[in-house]
Design a protein around this motif. Structure first.
Motif, PDB file in Angstrom:
ATOM      1  N   ILE A 134       1.045  -1.047  -0.187  1.00  0.00           N
ATOM      2  CA  ILE A 134      -0.028   0.016  -0.663  1.00  0.00           C
ATOM      3  C   ILE A 134       0.728   1.098  -0.156  1.00  0.00           C
ATOM      4  CG2 ILE A 134      -1.424   1.231   1.356  1.00  0.00           C
ATOM      5  CD1 ILE A 134      -2.149  -1.416   2.545  1.00  0.00           C
ATOM      6  N   ASN A 135       0.333   1.804  -0.419  1.00  0.00           N
ATOM      7  CA  ASN A 135       1.457   2.955  -1.131  1.00  0.00           C
ATOM      8  C   ASN A 135       0.793   4.674  -0.466  1.00  0.00           C
ATOM      9  OD1 ASN A 135       3.747   2.365  -2.757  1.00  0.00           O
ATOM     10  ND2 ASN A 135       2.850   1.835  -3.999  1.00  0.00           N
ATOM     11  N   ARG A 136       1.101   5.020   0.429  1.00  0.00           N
ATOM     12  CA  ARG A 136       0.701   6.080   0.468  1.00  0.00           C
ATOM     13  C   ARG A 136       1.142   6.777   0.933  1.00  0.00           C
ATOM     14  NH1 ARG A 136      -3.603   4.523   3.450  1.00  0.00           N
ATOM     15  NH2 ARG A 136      -3.243   1.941   4.921  1.00  0.00           N
ATOM     16  N   THR A 137       0.709   9.121   0.081  1.00  0.00           N
ATOM     17  CA  THR A 137       0.972  10.251   0.389  1.00  0.00           C
ATOM     18  C   THR A 137       1.872  10.435   1.424  1.00  0.00           C
ATOM     19  OG1 THR A 137      -0.511  11.202   0.360  1.00  0.00           O
ATOM     20  CG2 THR A 137      -0.283  10.303  -1.751  1.00  0.00           C
ATOM     21  N   THR A 138       1.393   9.925   2.473  1.00  0.00           N
ATOM     22  CA  THR A 138       1.718  10.410   3.650  1.00  0.00           C
ATOM     23  C   THR A 138       3.511  10.478   3.829  1.00  0.00           C
ATOM     24  OG1 THR A 138       0.353   8.770   4.778  1.00  0.00           O
ATOM     25  CG2 THR A 138      -0.049  11.404   4.783  1.00  0.00           C
ATOM     26  N   ARG A 139       3.805   8.503   3.885  1.00  0.00           N
ATOM     27  CA  ARG A 139       4.718   7.288   3.298  1.00  0.00           C
ATOM     28  C   ARG A 139       5.340   7.041   2.805  1.00  0.00           C
ATOM     29  NH1 ARG A 139       3.101   2.359   7.298  1.00  0.00           N
ATOM     30  NH2 ARG A 139       5.443   2.033   7.366  1.00  0.00           N
TER      31      ARG A 139
ATOM     32  N   PRO B 183       5.938   2.142   1.118  1.00  0.00           N
ATOM     33  CA  PRO B 183       5.127   1.837   1.467  1.00  0.00           C
ATOM     34  C   PRO B 183       4.502   0.803   2.246  1.00  0.00           C
ATOM     35  CG  PRO B 183       6.435   0.343  -0.437  1.00  0.00           C
ATOM     36  CD  PRO B 183       7.386   1.881  -0.479  1.00  0.00           C
ATOM     37  N   GLU B 184       3.036   0.894   2.772  1.00  0.00           N
ATOM     38  CA  GLU B 184       3.187  -0.119   3.665  1.00  0.00           C
ATOM     39  C   GLU B 184       3.422  -1.750   3.258  1.00  0.00           C
ATOM     40  OE1 GLU B 184      -0.327  -1.079   7.001  1.00  0.00           O
ATOM     41  OE2 GLU B 184      -0.604   1.224   5.830  1.00  0.00           O
ATOM     42  N   ILE B 185       3.972  -2.939   4.326  1.00  0.00           N
ATOM     43  CA  ILE B 185       3.448  -4.003   3.497  1.00  0.00           C
ATOM     44  C   ILE B 185       2.612  -4.735   4.703  1.00  0.00           C
ATOM     45  CG2 ILE B 185       4.986  -6.394   2.997  1.00  0.00           C
ATOM     46  CD1 ILE B 185       5.647  -3.720   2.007  1.00  0.00           C
ATOM     47  N   ARG B 186       2.260  -5.600   3.984  1.00  0.00           N
ATOM     48  CA  ARG B 186       0.657  -6.141   4.514  1.00  0.00           C
ATOM     49  C   ARG B 186       0.996  -7.625   4.372  1.00  0.00           C
ATOM     50  NH1 ARG B 186      -5.273  -3.088   5.336  1.00  0.00           N
ATOM     51  NH2 ARG B 186      -3.932  -0.981   5.890  1.00  0.00           N
ATOM     52  N   LEU B 187       0.496  -8.096   4.989  1.00  0.00           N
ATOM     53  CA  LEU B 187       0.416  -9.925   4.754  1.00  0.00           C
ATOM     54  C   LEU B 187      -0.381 -10.492   5.521  1.00  0.00           C
ATOM     55  CD1 LEU B 187       3.913 -11.362   6.750  1.00  0.00           C
ATOM     56  CD2 LEU B 187       3.788 -10.388   4.364  1.00  0.00           C
TER      57      LEU B 187
END
Length: 265
Positions: free
Chosen positions: A142-147, A150-154
């Protein structure tokens, strides 16, 4: 380090695994047959079970990349029922055993007391069998403009027509249950790293037997990278994305295969 791949060691363990597999991808037909579907790359598992069970056959499904294991002889059916008695969790499969098999004249006089597993005890191979049939291991980026990164989720996911079994699995592992209105189906997902840890603890003890075991090891590898905070580097993030593509290819292929072969037999 990849630990040794463990198979069910005795009839009790095999019975729980087989019950899970049947609850996920098997059915007892009106012809007093047990039929279990396997994707083409999992044909080895069908032949492994044929060797363990005896009195059954494996054949390729015409025009499909799938194999089916068929138990039709009385001796074979009785062996299966003995193995899975008290271990099936699906009410639908249980009713198939009662209505399509045990109420038939061929089995009526045997006086078999066949019962379901109504407990919340998952400290056995049932979930491994059920997952080999119906689960998938997913990595979401998940790519966020605030980070910056990217955020990785399993996600360990199971899809079902109803949420009865999913609710029991959720209580055991944690995670969430959702509903797809357009498809009228439920799905379980282990969306947090806490529930992912529980998934890993289970499958480290009760190994998957299909090629999903390889997918699980890749998924677990990403979990370890994230826990070690190594995913913050570009090189490791590239590695995670490569593993993600491998898992997605496997999941899509299985979805197409199990769309479902059973309805066409």
């Amino acid at each position: 380090h990849v630990p040794k791949h463990l198979k069910p060691l005795n009839n009790e363990q095999l019975g729980h695994y087989l019950a899970g597999l049947i609850d996920g991808d098997g059915h007892f037909s009106k012809a007093q047959q047990l039929v279990i579907v396997f994707s083409f790359p999992d044909a080895f598992l069908a032949y492994y079970l044929k060797e363990k069970l005896g009195n059954c056959n494996v054949r390729k499904v015409k025009d499909k990349n799938a194999y089916i294991l068929i138990v039709s002889k009385k001796e074979g059916i009785l062996n299966v029922l003995n193995l899975i008695n008290g271990k099936l969790r699906s009410e639908n499969r249980f009713n198939q055993v009662i209505n399509n098999v045990l109420n038939n004249d061929k089995y009526k006089d045997l006086g078999i007391n066949f019962v379901m597993n109504l407990t919340n005890d998952f400290n056995n191979h049932w979930l491994a069998g059920f997952s080999d049939a119906d689960a998938s291991f997913q990595i979401k980026v998940i790519n966020r403009t605030t980070r910056k990164k990217p955020e990785i989720r399993l996600n360990y996911q199971i899809d079902q027509k109803n949420n009865i079994l999913l609710t029991k699995i959720q209580k055991y592992i944690g995670g969430n249950i959702g509903y797809r209105k357009t498809q009228n189906t439920y799905y379980y997902g282990s969306t947090s790293f806490g529930s992912a840890k529980n998934v890993i603890e289970y499958f480290n003890k009760f190994n998957l037997q299909s090629r999903k075991h390889v997918s699980y090891l890749r998924w677990k590898k990403v979990y370890i990278l994230i826990q070690d905070r190594e995913h913050l580097t570009d090189a490791v993030l590239t590695k995670i994305l490569r593993i993600k593509s491998l898992l997605n290819d496997h999941h899509e292929e299985n979805t197409i295969i199990q769309d479902k072969v059973l309805t066409r037999i």
